[in-house]
Write an enzyme that holds these catalytic residues in place. Structure first.
Site, PDB file in Angstrom:
ATOM      1  N   CYS A  23      -0.887   3.752  11.000  1.00 20.52           N
ATOM      2  CA  CYS A  23      -0.763   5.177  11.680  1.00 20.52           C
ATOM      3  C   CYS A  23      -1.882   5.549  12.749  1.00 20.52           C
ATOM      4  CB  CYS A  23      -0.496   6.252  10.787  1.00 20.52           C
ATOM      5  SG  CYS A  23      -1.911   6.446   9.444  1.00 20.52           S
ATOM      6  N   CYS A  82       0.836  -1.038  -0.004  1.00 20.54           N
ATOM      7  CA  CYS A  82       0.029  -0.055   0.167  1.00 20.54           C
ATOM      8  C   CYS A  82       0.868   1.361   0.024  1.00 20.54           C
ATOM      9  CB  CYS A  82      -0.896  -0.070   1.195  1.00 20.54           C
ATOM     10  SG  CYS A  82      -1.832  -1.483   1.531  1.00 20.54           S
ATOM     11  N   ALA A  83       1.330   1.393  -1.285  1.00 16.50           N
ATOM     12  CA  ALA A  83       2.787   2.276  -1.113  1.00 16.50           C
ATOM     13  C   ALA A  83       2.584   3.807  -1.029  1.00 16.50           C
ATOM     14  CB  ALA A  83       3.620   1.759  -2.517  1.00 16.50           C
ATOM     15  N   ASP A 114       1.498  -1.619   5.105  1.00 17.61           N
ATOM     16  CA  ASP A 114       1.392  -0.211   5.473  1.00 17.61           C
ATOM     17  C   ASP A 114      -0.107  -0.230   5.254  1.00 17.61           C
ATOM     18  OD1 ASP A 114       1.048   2.224   6.817  1.00 17.61           O
ATOM     19  OD2 ASP A 114       2.366   3.162   5.281  1.00 17.61           O
ATOM     20  N   PRO A 146       2.210   7.722  -0.518  1.00 18.11           N
ATOM     21  CA  PRO A 146       2.691   8.500  -1.533  1.00 18.11           C
ATOM     22  C   PRO A 146       4.302   7.951  -2.046  1.00 18.11           C
ATOM     23  CG  PRO A 146       2.957   9.523   0.480  1.00 18.11           C
ATOM     24  CD  PRO A 146       2.422   8.586   0.761  1.00 18.11           C
ATOM     25  N   ASP A 196      -4.648  -3.503  -6.331  1.00 19.28           N
ATOM     26  CA  ASP A 196      -5.172  -3.690  -4.778  1.00 19.28           C
ATOM     27  C   ASP A 196      -4.365  -4.738  -4.201  1.00 19.28           C
ATOM     28  OD1 ASP A 196      -6.917  -4.578  -2.823  1.00 19.28           O
ATOM     29  OD2 ASP A 196      -8.445  -3.855  -3.523  1.00 19.28           O
ATOM     30  N   ASP A 202      -0.292   0.537  -5.298  1.00 18.10           N
ATOM     31  CA  ASP A 202      -1.542   1.213  -4.494  1.00 18.10           C
ATOM     32  C   ASP A 202      -2.575   1.366  -5.519  1.00 18.10           C
ATOM     33  OD1 ASP A 202      -1.495   3.240  -2.206  1.00 18.10           O
ATOM     34  OD2 ASP A 202      -2.763   4.232  -3.648  1.00 18.10           O
TER      35      ASP A 202
END
Length: 432
Positions: A379, A258-259, A326, A261, A307, A280
């Protein structure tokens, strides 16, 4: 200043109506291309500030009005004025006068004189009764901490000893930390460039992050020496922990699932000669990953629009030695950078995030080679997305072992926000 107040108020209206702050500001820049850089900065500062302290400002406005305002544009303009009077260095009389003028330009206001009188009366009343009103606002937890009540309750339950510190950290301005591109320049050499440009900076106090530089004062990226040439990137200190924790070594096949930015992906490429695949599901953000890699002069990568939970559409069948996951999350650890999150998130959103995280983890585990490592990252500061998610994953996968983390400031994988970094969670799995 009148235009700045008006556009900031319009931004707040849209965000409280459900729109992303970043998206609204981008829309504003496109619609008002004549705005100077200074004007954009002022609009952004006011918009962020109102949303950062919305719980308190909303409580204050409630005490100052005889009845709730139906006109949301006018209500938001008053919130902007209250924020300026309490938190900005602007002269109070100028704030009030400009707000009165701005109110008379609102399209939905029928009686301009009455509207201006209301704005004048409300803001001047706050100036007279400021101390008492602030005490009243602090009597409610939403007014005191400027977070939704469900958020406060959840943090109190999960972090009984330090939930207040987490809430307070979420309302502060974030630090600006840089990651020096070691492929282009040494960290001491870059510190020298900053010093020559009159910018105060120092090495991160986290001794493990040898490429992290903390600026004393945030500034626009275009003012950073060598930014356009790829000497440096802006990346929170907490986010910079991902690449070292994954322990990717030269020659390995690495997936950033899930790269966007692309900050963590770029860091991986800066640290080792890996064969990187970055994915992404947002096509616009995929373009941004490529732009970042190009600016940094990085090679040996594939960037794919796809995905992470559907590898059949993009996976070539070769297993990965390292996977960085991530995953999408509540973003509850980065509210000081994105204060709109506090008011856009709902408690009912958490099960949806947890389900998606579980799906991604289970799928990625299948394409990780035996002996490989997967780093799970959010996060978030909520246990459902972090420690509880890890416990459930380990119960489902007998071949997974949780590895100890080697970096400072992490307790049981949870990095709580403080003056140095945002809030993150890390879990490193080894596949037997």
């Amino acid at each position: 200043m009148i235009k700045i107040q008006r556009l900031a108020a319009a931004t707040v209206v849209k965000v409280l109506g459900g729109a992303s702050l970043t998206a609204v500001l981008q829309e504003t820049w496109r619609a008002h291309s004549d705005l100077s850089g200074q004007q954009r900065g002022a609009i952004q500062d006011l918009s962020y500030g109102v949303l950062r302290f919305y719980g308190q400002l909303d409580a204050l406005l409630g005490f100052l009005l005889n009845k709730p305002l139906k006109d949301q544009d006018l209500r938001s303009l008053l919130l902007v004025g209250l924020y300026q009077l309490e938190y900005s260095k602007a002269a109070p009389h100028a704030v009030v006068n400009n707000a009165v003028s701005a109110s008379r330009s609102l399209g939905g206001s029928k009686n301009k004189q009455d509207v201006g009188s209301l704005v004048n009366a409300v803001l001047r009343s706050f100036m007279r009764k400021r101390a008492t009103l602030l005490e009243q606002a602090a009597e409610s937890e939403v007014g005191r901490y400027s977070h939704p009540q469900w958020w406060i309750d959840r943090l109190r339950l999960q972090y009984p000893e330090n939930y207040e510190a987490v809430l307070e950290a979420g309302n502060k301005r974030p630090p600006m930390t840089l990651r020096v591109n070691r492929r282009r320049i040494g960290v001491e050499e870059y510190l020298s460039l900053l010093s020559q440009a009159g910018m105060e900076a120092k090495l991160s106090e986290n001794g493990v992050l040898t490429d992290a530089v903390a600026l004393a004062q945030p500034l626009a990226v275009e003012k950073l020496p060598g930014f356009a040439e790829g000497l440096v990137s802006v990346q929170d200190e907490g986010a910079q922990m991902a690449a070292p924790l994954l322990d990717a070594r030269s020659g390995m096949r690495v997936l950033d699932a899930c790269a966007a930015p692309g900050g963590k992906s770029a860091h991986l490429l800066e640290l080792a000669e890996v064969e990187l695949t970055a994915i992404d599901n947002d096509i616009a953000r995929v373009a941004r990953i490529k732009q970042n890699f190009s600016r940094l002069g990085l090679e040996a990568y594939r960037v794919i629009h796809g995905d992470a939970s559907e590898p059949a559409a993009w996976w070539d069948g070769r297993q990965f030695d390292r996977i960085l996951a991530d995953v999408p999350c509540s973003a509850s650890g980065v509210t000081r950078r994105h204060p709109d999150i506090k008011w856009l998130r709902r408690e009912s959103d958490l099960p949806r995030f947890v389900a998606k995280q579980r799906e991604i983890l289970d799928v990625l585990w299948q394409i990780l080679a035996r002996g490989g490592k997967l780093l799970y990252v959010t996060c978030s500061v909520f246990a459902e997305e972090n420690g509880l998610q890890v416990e459930n994953f380990l119960r489902r996968h007998a071949d997974a072992r949780l590895l100890p983390l080697s970096l400072v400031d992490i307790t049981d994988g949870q990095l709580l926000p403080n003056s140095h970094h945002d809030g993150f969670f890390y879990a490193l799995f080894h596949k037997a």
